[in-house]
Scaffold this motif. Structure first.
Motif, PDB file in Angstrom:
ATOM      1  N   ARG A   1      29.633  26.137  59.682  1.00  0.00           N
ATOM      2  CA  ARG A   1      28.799  27.350  59.643  1.00  0.00           C
ATOM      3  C   ARG A   1      29.599  28.583  60.070  1.00  0.00           C
ATOM      4  O   ARG A   1      29.493  29.642  59.462  1.00  0.00           O
TER       5      ARG A   1
ATOM      6  N   GLY B   1      25.256  34.152  56.474  1.00  0.00           N
ATOM      7  CA  GLY B   1      25.873  32.869  56.778  1.00  0.00           C
ATOM      8  C   GLY B   1      24.938  31.809  57.328  1.00  0.00           C
ATOM      9  O   GLY B   1      25.370  30.711  57.627  1.00  0.00           O
TER      10      GLY B   1
ATOM     11  N   THR C   1      30.582  31.814  57.703  1.00  0.00           N
ATOM     12  CA  THR C   1      30.239  33.177  58.111  1.00  0.00           C
ATOM     13  C   THR C   1      31.490  34.053  58.189  1.00  0.00           C
ATOM     14  O   THR C   1      31.465  35.220  57.784  1.00  0.00           O
TER      15      THR C   1
ATOM     16  N   LEU D   1      26.551  37.602  59.467  1.00  0.00           N
ATOM     17  CA  LEU D   1      25.749  36.668  60.260  1.00  0.00           C
ATOM     18  C   LEU D   1      24.435  36.329  59.564  1.00  0.00           C
ATOM     19  O   LEU D   1      24.006  35.188  59.529  1.00  0.00           O
TER      20      LEU D   1
END
Length: 125
Positions: free
Chosen positions: A30, A124, A34, A121
């Motif tokens: 993750r 993502g 991002t 952010l």
């Protein structure tokens, strides 16, 4: 000047503080996704200064995205109109419409904020 963005894995990572486990692998994927989005949204060569890593925080594991470009704060927050003066020379030299221009001062109109890390952010997730 460095800017950090932290991704907290939530309640699950507080209970599973395992390094190298499934929680860390998921958080690393993750965070990397991002950071890649932030590289794409960053203006100019600023994306080359973006890096990420996983660290232990007070509530468990955190993914940290860092941008070490010297102008990061000015891009994220924007700037007000200001005057630019030469530091080491008597005049500033720049190009306008393909021709070279010299000036003792320049009245910069300022720039709008570009919160590319914030947008990364959101995208993502």
């Amino acid at each position: 000047m460095s800017v950090d963005v932290r991704i907290d894995q939530g309640r699950l990572s507080r209970f599973l503080r395992l390094r190298g486990g499934i929680v860390e692998r998921r958080l690393a994927r993750r965070t990397a996704r991002t950071a890649d989005i932030a590289r794409g949204l960053a203006p100019g060569s600023m994306g080359d200064y973006i890096d990420w890593h996983i660290e232990s925080g007070p509530d468990g594991l955190q993914g940290v995205i860092t941008c070490d470009h010297p102008a990061t704060r000015f891009v994220l927050d924007g700037t007000r109109p200001h005057i630019i003066r030469p530091r080491r020379a008597r005049a500033l030299r720049f190009e306008v419409d393909g021709r070279v221009v010299y000036s003792a001062i320049v009245r910069h109109p300022g720039t709008r904020a570009n919160p590319f890390l914030q947008r990364a952010l959101r995208l993502g997730r």
